[in-house]
Motif scaffolding. Structure first.
Motif, PDB file in Angstrom:
ATOM      1  N   ASN A  20       0.839  -1.212   0.000  1.00 27.42           N
ATOM      2  CA  ASN A  20       0.000   0.000   0.000  1.00 27.42           C
ATOM      3  C   ASN A  20       0.867   1.253   0.000  1.00 27.42           C
ATOM      4  N   ILE A  21       1.908   1.193   0.826  1.00 27.25           N
ATOM      5  CA  ILE A  21       2.725   2.387   0.983  1.00 27.25           C
ATOM      6  C   ILE A  21       3.554   2.640  -0.287  1.00 27.25           C
ATOM      7  N   TYR A  22       3.909   1.563  -0.956  1.00 25.59           N
ATOM      8  CA  TYR A  22       4.631   1.671  -2.227  1.00 25.59           C
ATOM      9  C   TYR A  22       3.771   2.446  -3.244  1.00 25.59           C
ATOM     10  N   THR A  23       2.500   2.063  -3.327  1.00 24.63           N
ATOM     11  CA  THR A  23       1.585   2.770  -4.243  1.00 24.63           C
ATOM     12  C   THR A  23       1.431   4.231  -3.813  1.00 24.63           C
ATOM     13  N   ALA A  24       1.303   4.450  -2.510  1.00 22.23           N
ATOM     14  CA  ALA A  24       1.139   5.823  -2.025  1.00 22.23           C
ATOM     15  C   ALA A  24       2.360   6.668  -2.388  1.00 22.23           C
ATOM     16  N   ILE A  25       3.541   6.113  -2.167  1.00 18.34           N
ATOM     17  CA  ILE A  25       4.776   6.864  -2.447  1.00 18.34           C
ATOM     18  C   ILE A  25       4.839   7.220  -3.938  1.00 18.34           C
ATOM     19  N   LEU A  26       4.574   6.232  -4.800  1.00 13.94           N
ATOM     20  CA  LEU A  26       4.692   6.507  -6.235  1.00 13.94           C
ATOM     21  C   LEU A  26       3.621   7.493  -6.702  1.00 13.94           C
ATOM     22  N   SER A  27       2.408   7.360  -6.187  1.00 14.03           N
ATOM     23  CA  SER A  27       1.376   8.281  -6.677  1.00 14.03           C
ATOM     24  C   SER A  27       1.653   9.704  -6.170  1.00 14.03           C
ATOM     25  N   TRP A  28       2.156   9.817  -4.954  1.00 11.03           N
ATOM     26  CA  TRP A  28       2.506  11.148  -4.438  1.00 11.03           C
ATOM     27  C   TRP A  28       3.640  11.760  -5.280  1.00 11.03           C
ATOM     28  N   LEU A  29       4.694  10.959  -5.510  1.00  4.11           N
ATOM     29  CA  LEU A  29       5.833  11.473  -6.281  1.00  4.11           C
ATOM     30  C   LEU A  29       5.413  11.850  -7.699  1.00  4.11           C
ATOM     31  N   SER A  30       4.559  11.007  -8.280  1.00  5.52           N
ATOM     32  CA  SER A  30       4.157  11.241  -9.664  1.00  5.52           C
ATOM     33  C   SER A  30       3.479  12.605  -9.827  1.00  5.52           C
ATOM     34  N   VAL A  31       2.564  12.930  -8.919  1.00  6.92           N
ATOM     35  CA  VAL A  31       1.892  14.224  -9.091  1.00  6.92           C
ATOM     36  C   VAL A  31       2.721  15.384  -8.536  1.00  6.92           C
ATOM     37  N   LYS A  32       3.378  15.152  -7.411  1.00  2.59           N
ATOM     38  CA  LYS A  32       4.119  16.272  -6.800  1.00  2.59           C
ATOM     39  C   LYS A  32       5.359  16.655  -7.613  1.00  2.59           C
ATOM     40  N   SER A  33       5.971  15.681  -8.289  1.00  2.00           N
ATOM     41  CA  SER A  33       7.153  16.013  -9.092  1.00  2.00           C
ATOM     42  C   SER A  33       6.752  16.793 -10.344  1.00  2.00           C
ATOM     43  N   ARG A  34       5.453  16.801 -10.640  1.00  2.00           N
ATOM     44  CA  ARG A  34       4.987  17.572 -11.802  1.00  2.00           C
ATOM     45  C   ARG A  34       4.073  18.726 -11.374  1.00  2.00           C
ATOM     46  N   GLY A  35       4.219  19.131 -10.106  1.00  2.00           N
ATOM     47  CA  GLY A  35       3.503  20.317  -9.610  1.00  2.00           C
ATOM     48  C   GLY A  35       2.004  20.111  -9.425  1.00  2.00           C
ATOM     49  N   GLY A  36       1.560  18.860  -9.284  1.00  2.00           N
ATOM     50  CA  GLY A  36       0.121  18.594  -9.190  1.00  2.00           C
ATOM     51  C   GLY A  36      -0.411  18.536  -7.777  1.00  2.00           C
ATOM     52  N   LYS A  37      -1.653  18.099  -7.702  1.00  2.00           N
ATOM     53  CA  LYS A  37      -2.386  18.057  -6.427  1.00  2.00           C
ATOM     54  C   LYS A  37      -2.650  16.596  -6.069  1.00  2.00           C
ATOM     55  N   TRP A  38      -2.582  16.283  -4.771  1.00  2.00           N
ATOM     56  CA  TRP A  38      -2.746  14.901  -4.326  1.00  2.00           C
ATOM     57  C   TRP A  38      -3.900  14.818  -3.338  1.00  2.00           C
ATOM     58  N   ILE A  39      -4.841  13.938  -3.633  1.00  2.00           N
ATOM     59  CA  ILE A  39      -6.053  13.802  -2.803  1.00  2.00           C
ATOM     60  C   ILE A  39      -5.977  12.499  -2.012  1.00  2.00           C
ATOM     61  N   LEU A  40      -6.411  12.538  -0.776  1.00  2.00           N
ATOM     62  CA  LEU A  40      -6.549  11.306   0.016  1.00  2.00           C
ATOM     63  C   LEU A  40      -8.042  11.014   0.179  1.00  2.00           C
ATOM     64  N   ARG A  41      -8.475   9.931  -0.453  1.00  2.00           N
ATOM     65  CA  ARG A  41      -9.889   9.541  -0.357  1.00  2.00           C
ATOM     66  C   ARG A  41      -9.996   8.233   0.414  1.00  2.00           C
ATOM     67  N   ILE A  42     -10.877   8.195   1.376  1.00  2.00           N
ATOM     68  CA  ILE A  42     -11.028   7.001   2.211  1.00  2.00           C
ATOM     69  C   ILE A  42     -12.147   6.136   1.616  1.00  2.00           C
ATOM     70  N   GLU A  43     -11.787   4.946   1.151  1.00  2.00           N
ATOM     71  CA  GLU A  43     -12.765   4.083   0.466  1.00  2.00           C
ATOM     72  C   GLU A  43     -13.399   3.098   1.468  1.00  2.00           C
ATOM     73  N   ASP A  44     -14.323   3.650   2.243  1.00  2.00           N
ATOM     74  CA  ASP A  44     -14.959   2.867   3.316  1.00  2.00           C
ATOM     75  C   ASP A  44     -16.367   2.419   2.932  1.00  2.00           C
ATOM     76  N   LEU A  45     -16.502   1.938   1.698  1.00  2.00           N
ATOM     77  CA  LEU A  45     -17.821   1.508   1.225  1.00  2.00           C
ATOM     78  C   LEU A  45     -18.340   0.288   1.974  1.00  2.00           C
ATOM     79  N   ASP A  46     -17.420  -0.557   2.400  1.00  2.00           N
ATOM     80  CA  ASP A  46     -17.824  -1.809   3.036  1.00  2.00           C
ATOM     81  C   ASP A  46     -17.903  -1.603   4.554  1.00  2.00           C
ATOM     82  N   PRO A  47     -19.131  -1.441   5.076  1.00  2.00           N
ATOM     83  CA  PRO A  47     -19.255  -1.085   6.494  1.00  2.00           C
ATOM     84  C   PRO A  47     -18.747  -2.181   7.429  1.00  2.00           C
ATOM     85  N   GLN A  48     -18.808  -3.443   6.973  1.00  2.00           N
ATOM     86  CA  GLN A  48     -18.340  -4.535   7.835  1.00  2.00           C
ATOM     87  C   GLN A  48     -16.831  -4.494   8.053  1.00  2.00           C
ATOM     88  N   ARG A  49     -16.087  -4.133   7.000  1.00  2.00           N
ATOM     89  CA  ARG A  49     -14.623  -4.231   7.076  1.00  2.00           C
ATOM     90  C   ARG A  49     -13.949  -2.896   7.380  1.00  2.00           C
TER      91      ARG A  49
END
Ligand code: GLU
Length: 308
Positions: A20-49
């Protein structure tokens, strides 16, 4: 030029692991190295889990690495909220109405056992292809409400082609890959495919970088983008991190969980390992986030599959 908007969209169903953290690091670097914006969205659709405490840990682990998000998170800063999927039902409802109005949706009461019973023996890779048991004889046709039925969307028997920034050109025939798929479950829960498309579109996301277990889902999502009249983002699917047995990490793999990693490594060490794994730096020596950001500029501007 249009602003680059990326996002990290974890499901708060456990403590994050190296994958998970590998994906987070790459997605952050990908947008931030090109001056973009990074959103954190919590995908809590499954109320049980999903658990709030896991969402808090995700935020804490991201902060520990030195990341801050421009929009989203539990306090929901930014103009495109709410950033928790559990609070976004009205958006999904509106999108579902629009999908229904295309005449391509139909109610389905098949159980999993019914669907498995229609699978040909060679389809043994675990993928379930819906054979259209409940599909109306004529499509498009008006949607007829049926209590406790799932809503499926009919897919065409044709190729969807897209170019992934990491995996290159992909061609997927949805009829063969998954068949007509569910956009809302019989118990009322929203499907991941519908929610992710609505959220990424409404949040203005231009780049979806995530694990490559979702590579083929991108074709289902592109189909929904088209039906809803949205422009699909660019996709970049990063190879999953596997354990020593070559099996993809799950939240049960404690040895590579963030709890363990934080107890045994510094943020700079984790960043160095991740950056080396993606071939951004030649060795896996520790590196500061700022230094890594600098090193990432050229890399992400010409990202292609040869690097992974
Ligand atoms: N919520 C999904 C996960 O944690 C990711 C979905 C996505 O990035 O599209 O695996």
């Amino acid at each position: 030029m249009k602003e680059i908007v990326g996002r990290f969209a974890p499901s708060p169903s456990g403590r994050m692991h190296l994958g998970n953290i590998y994906t987070a690091i790459l997605s952050w670097l990908s947008v931030k190295s090109r001056g973009g914006k990074w959103i954190l969205r919590i995908e809590d659709l499954d109320p049980q889990r999903s658990k709030l405490e896991y969402a808090r840990m995700i935020e804490d682990d991201l902060h520990w690495l030195g990341f801050e998000w421009d929009e989203g998170g539990l306090d929901g800063k930014g103009p495109n909220g709410p950033y928790l999927q559990s609070k976004r039902h009205h958006f999904y409802e509106e999108a579902l109405d629009r999908l229904k109005s295309t005449g391509l949706c139909y109610p389905c009461s098949c159980t999993r056992a019914d669907i498995l019973a229609t699978q040909a023996p060679h389809e043994s890779d675990g993928r379930v292809v819906y054979k259209g048991t409940c599909r109306p004889a004529v499509l498009p046709s008006p949607y007829i409400e049926k209590n406790r039925a799932a809503v499926r969307i009919a897919v065409p028997d044709e190729e969807i082609t897209f170019t992934d920034r990491i995996k290159g050109m992909q061609t997927v025939n949805l009829a063969r890959h998954c068949g007509d798929f569910i956009v809302r479950r019989g118990d009322g829960a929203w499907s991941y495919q519908l929610a992710v498309v609505v959220d990424d579109a409404l949040m203005g996301v231009t780049e979806v970088m995530r694990g490559d277990d979702l590579l083929l889902s991108a074709a289902q999502q592109i189909y929904l983008y088209r039906l809803l009249g949205y422009t699909p983002p660019e996709f970049a699917h990063v190879p999953l991190v596997c354990n020593e047995k070559g099996i993809r990490l799950s939240k049960r793999d404690k040895s590579l969980s963030m709890e363990y990693l934080r107890a045994h490594h510094t943020p700079e060490e984790i960043l160095g390992m991740a950056a080396h794994r993606a071939s951004i730096i030649p060795t896996s020596s520790p590196i500061s986030l700022l230094h890594l950001l600098e090193k990432s500029k050229l890399y992400f501007s010409i990202l292609n599959n040869s690097k992974f």
